[in-house]
Scaffold this motif. Sequence first.
Motif, PDB file in Angstrom:
ATOM      1  N   LEU A   1       0.858  -1.199   0.000  1.00  0.00           N
ATOM      2  CA  LEU A   1       0.000   0.000   0.000  1.00  0.00           C
ATOM      3  C   LEU A   1       0.890   1.245   0.000  1.00  0.00           C
ATOM      4  CD1 LEU A   1      -2.183  -2.099   0.824  1.00  0.00           C
ATOM      5  CD2 LEU A   1      -3.105  -0.397   2.368  1.00  0.00           C
ATOM      6  N   SER A   2       0.330   2.388  -0.364  1.00  0.00           N
ATOM      7  CA  SER A   2       1.110   3.630  -0.256  1.00  0.00           C
ATOM      8  C   SER A   2       0.928   4.189   1.149  1.00  0.00           C
ATOM      9  CB  SER A   2       0.622   4.705  -1.226  1.00  0.00           C
ATOM     10  OG  SER A   2       0.137   4.154  -2.372  1.00  0.00           O
ATOM     11  N   THR A   3       1.813   5.122   1.507  1.00  0.00           N
ATOM     12  CA  THR A   3       1.684   5.736   2.836  1.00  0.00           C
ATOM     13  C   THR A   3       1.585   7.256   2.696  1.00  0.00           C
ATOM     14  OG1 THR A   3       4.079   5.775   3.045  1.00  0.00           O
ATOM     15  CG2 THR A   3       2.936   3.961   4.104  1.00  0.00           C
ATOM     16  N   LEU A   4       1.020   7.866   3.723  1.00  0.00           N
ATOM     17  CA  LEU A   4       0.917   9.323   3.791  1.00  0.00           C
ATOM     18  C   LEU A   4       1.887   9.805   4.872  1.00  0.00           C
ATOM     19  CD1 LEU A   4      -2.987   9.406   3.808  1.00  0.00           C
ATOM     20  CD2 LEU A   4      -1.514  10.025   1.885  1.00  0.00           C
ATOM     21  N   ASP A   5       2.575  10.900   4.611  1.00  0.00           N
ATOM     22  CA  ASP A   5       3.634  11.355   5.520  1.00  0.00           C
ATOM     23  C   ASP A   5       3.134  11.854   6.870  1.00  0.00           C
ATOM     24  OD1 ASP A   5       5.564  10.745   3.802  1.00  0.00           O
ATOM     25  OD2 ASP A   5       5.811  12.766   2.966  1.00  0.00           O
ATOM     26  N   ALA A   6       4.029  11.791   7.859  1.00  0.00           N
ATOM     27  CA  ALA A   6       3.739  12.338   9.190  1.00  0.00           C
ATOM     28  C   ALA A   6       3.820  13.867   9.149  1.00  0.00           C
ATOM     29  CB  ALA A   6       4.767  11.811  10.174  1.00  0.00           C
ATOM     30  N   LYS A   7       3.134  14.526  10.117  1.00  0.00           N
ATOM     31  CA  LYS A   7       3.149  15.994  10.153  1.00  0.00           C
ATOM     32  C   LYS A   7       3.372  16.480  11.580  1.00  0.00           C
ATOM     33  CE  LYS A   7      -0.337  17.148   6.715  1.00  0.00           C
ATOM     34  NZ  LYS A   7      -1.611  17.854   6.637  1.00  0.00           N
TER      35      LYS A   7
END
Length: 913
Positions: free
Chosen positions: A532-538
Motif C-alpha cells: 500500500l502507499s503511505t501518507l507522511d507524518a506531520k
Amino acid sequence: MATTTLAQTEVENGQRAQPTKYVYFFGGGKADGNGKMKDELGGKGAGLAEMTNAGLPVPPGFTIQTEACREYMRHGAVSAQVGRQMEEALAHLEKLQGQKLGAGENPLLVSVRSGAKFSMPGMMDTILNLGLNDQSVEALAKRSNNPRFAYDSYRRLIQMFGSVVLEIPKSAFEEVFDAKKKQKKVKLDTGLDAKALQEVIAEYKKVVKKHAKRDFPQDSHEQLIMSRDAVFRSWQNDRAKHYRRINNIDDMLGTAVNVQAMVYGNLGDTSGTGVGFTRNPATGTKEFYGEFLLNAQGEDVVSGVRTPVPILELEKIMPDVYNQLREITTRLEKHYKDLQDFEFTIQEGKLYMLQTRNGKRTGLAAVRVALQMVDEGLITKEEAIFRVDPNQLYDFLVPRLDEKKTKVEVLATGLPASPGAAVGQIVFTADEAVEAAGHGSKKNSVILVRGETTPEDIHGMEVAAGILTSRGGMTSHAAVVTRGMGKCCVAGAGDIEVNEKAREMRVKGQVFKPGDWISLDGTTGRVIKGKLSTLDAKPDDPELMKFMSWAEPFRKLGVRANADIPRDAIQARAFGAEGIGLCRTEHMFFAEDRLPHVRTMIMARDEKERRAALKKLLPMQRSDFIGVFRAMDGFPVTIRTLDPPLHEFLPRREDLMVEIAVLEATKPKSPKLKALRSLLRRVEELHEVNPMLGHRGCRLGITYPEITEMQARAIFEAAVAVAKDGVKVKPEVMIPLVATLNETVNQSAIVHRVAQEVFKEKEKTVDYLVGTMIELPRAALVADEIAKEAQFFSFGTNDLTQTTFGFSRDDVNKILPTYLAEGILKQDPFAVLDREGVGQLVRMGTERGRKTRPDLKVGICGEHGGEPSSVEFCHQIGLNYVSCSPFRVLTARLAAAQAAASDKLKVEGGRTK
Ligand code: PEP
Ligand code: MG
C-alpha cells in the motif's frame, strides 16, 4: 389482614399516580420525547425524536421505552399497558400515513429496531419489512411495479423473523437460498428473479413450519408483538451481555424498541440511498462529503457490490433533494455543534433522514474541525480541547496507510503495539534485514517478521520499516523497543505462523517468503497483504501547534520521555518532553559493538576480570550520557542502573547445545568447541526458571557492585563534562526493583561515593538526586521507609502490574484474550492502569512516601505513562509527572491537559468518540 391494592392506596391518599408512559410517538413534525431522553428512549429513539422536533423529514414511528424492557426482564412479558399504548401509537401512525399495517393496496410496513442508551452496534436484533404477508406482498409488487423487490423484501422478513423471533438457525435459511442460486446457476443474490424468489419464499415457509412447529404469522399485529418481545429478549443474548461487560454498561438499563415506517430507496430511478459527513472525516476539510446510489437499499452502499457515486453528483440528478439535504445537514451540525455522520433515503423523490450522529474522524480531522468550529463560534476553546482523543494525536507523528488507492486484504490482526504504518518486503532475521535494507541511495523498505524479537535483533529492528511478531504482548520486547523508536509494530498476531528456519510465514492458507510485500497498520494491528502507499507524518503541523497551545495552559502534570539514546532524547524534546523519566541503560549495552564487552564482563571469573571489561564499557556509556544530557539541555534526566537478567546478554542455551553437538560430530578437535563449552557452562549457571523474578534490578548491582560503580562513574563524568561546557545538567540516578530500604541504602551509597570521587577528580560539582523505582508491591507498602533514603520515586507500573497480578509480562498473552473475551478483565492491565489494584498501590506508595518526605517528587515510567486514562489517574492522585516513549509525549500532554481542564471546567469526559 386487610389487603390494599395500589389503586385503593392512591384513592385513599387523594392522589392519582400518572400511569407510566411506555410509548413515545414521533412524526408529523413533533415528537413526544426529545434528544435528552436517552435513558428512556435510548440513543436512537432520542435522536429520532430530536430530529422530528427540529422539523426534519424523518419516517414517523414510535419508541417503546426501556422500562418496558426492564419489565420484560422481570416478568418474562410486558404489561397490558404496553400492549395498549403500542396499539394506540400504531393507530396514530396508520392515520398519519393513510395506510394500514400489512393491509390494503398500499400497506404500511415498518422496521423494528433495538436502541439502548449507549450504542451497542450489531449486538441486538432488528427486523425489517414487517407487515408483509401473502396478501400485502402482492400489493407491494403492484404499487412498486417491481415484483422482484417485493418478493425479495418478503423473503428477507421471513428469514429475519425466523431467526430472530422464532430462533431458527440462520443456516436453515441459508441452505435453501444457496441451493436456489446453484439451481439457477447464479452467483449473486441479485441474480435471482421474482419467480425464483417466490420459490424461495415457499421453501422458507416450510423451514419455519419444520423448526418452529407453526406457520409464519400472516397477522401483522402478531408479527409486531412477537418482534417487539424478541428485541427485548435480545438485550439478554450472549453477544449483548458480553459487549456490556467489556464496555462497562449496566445490565439493568434495558433497550428501547423503535418501530418506524419503512422507506425504500430501491423503488426506481427517483429513489436512492446514501451516507455522508458534514465535513471530510479524513482531512477535516469543510466540504460536503459522502456517497449515494440510485435505486438501492442501504446495504448496497456499504457492501461493495455496486460502486457508489460521490454525493456532489446528486446536485445534478435531483437538485431539490440535494439542496434540502445540504440545508438539513448544515442545520444538524449547528444543532449538535459537531461534525455529523448521516444516513438518508430518497423514496420516489422525497428525502428522509434516517440517522445522524457525531461522526468518527481521524486525528488530523479532529484537530482541524475543532479549530474551525471555534472560528465559526460553534464551540469555545475549552470545549475544543475535548474534541480530540489524545490517542488520535499519533496521526500527526507517524505515517499512515493510504487505503484509497489499493484493495485491502487483511491477513491477520494482532496487537497495535506501536502506531503508524510500514510497507515493506518480508525478512526473517535481523542480519537479513540489514542486508536487504541496504544503505545510502540504495535503501529498501523491509518488514522484520519474527516469532518474537530479542535484544539480539536490535540491529535488524533499527533498519526495518516495521516489525511483525506472532507472539508477545503490549509490553513485549518488540512493543517496547519499537514504541521508543517510533517505529510501527504489530505484535502477537497469533494467526500468523512464523517459521524462521524455513524462512516463511503462513497465514490464511497462504505462504509468504522473503521479499514478499506486506503492509502493517500499527495503529489498528492489521497485517495487510501487498504494497500500500503511505501518507507522511506531520509533527510540526501549525494547526496541531495552535490546538496544543489552547490545551497546554491547563496541564499540571509534567510529561517526560523514556529515552535511552541521544537520538530519541532529541526526538522527545521536539515533541515537548520536559525531561527524561527513564533511561534504560541496558538498552545502551545491546548495541552490536558493545555486546562482546558485556559478554566478557559476564563471563569474568573474578572481580578483576569483570572490572577490566567494565572499563571498556565506561567510555561508551559516558558518551551516550553526554549526548542525552546535551539534548535535554537543563531538563532532568533520570538514569536507571542496569536492570535485565544477565542471561539475556548471552546466546540461547538450546542454540549453543546444537552448535556443540554439531562440532562434536564434525570437528571434535576444534578450539571453538572448548570456548563454546565454557560459554554453555556460564549460560547454565546464569539460567533461571523465573528470570523476571530473578537476578535483575538492584539485585544485580548488589551482587556485582562494580557494575553500579561503573555506571555511576559514566553518569557523573558525563554530567561534569557537559556542565563544564556551560550546559545545565540534572542527573537523577534511579535504582530499580527495590523491595526494602536496605537495598536502596546499599545502592545509593555506591552512587553517592562515586559522585564525590568524580567531583573531586574533575574539580567540578553538579546537583543530582538518587531515587528508586517502585515496582514491587512490598516497595509500595514500605514506601515511607524507602523514602528515608530515596530522594524521588518513579513507579515502574510494568513490573508493578506483573507482580501485583502475578501475571508474567512476557507470557500473559496466553491468558489475556480469554480473560478479555469472558469479561473477567475489562482491559489489558499492561496497557491501561488497573486503578483498583495497581493504582491503589501507586496512590498508597505516593502518600506513604510523602509522609516521610513531603516534597518527594513522584512520577510513573511504565508503559501506562502515555495512555490517556492512566494519565488521568496520575493527575488525580497528584503525581508530579508521567514518562512515556517519545511518540506518546503529545498524547500524554493532551491527556494531562484534559484531566486538569475537566477539574476546572467540570466537563464530563466530553471527548468525541
Ligand atoms: C516498569 O517496570 O514499569 C519499567 C518502566 O521498567 P521495565 O519496563 O524496564 O521493567
Ligand atoms: Mg521494571
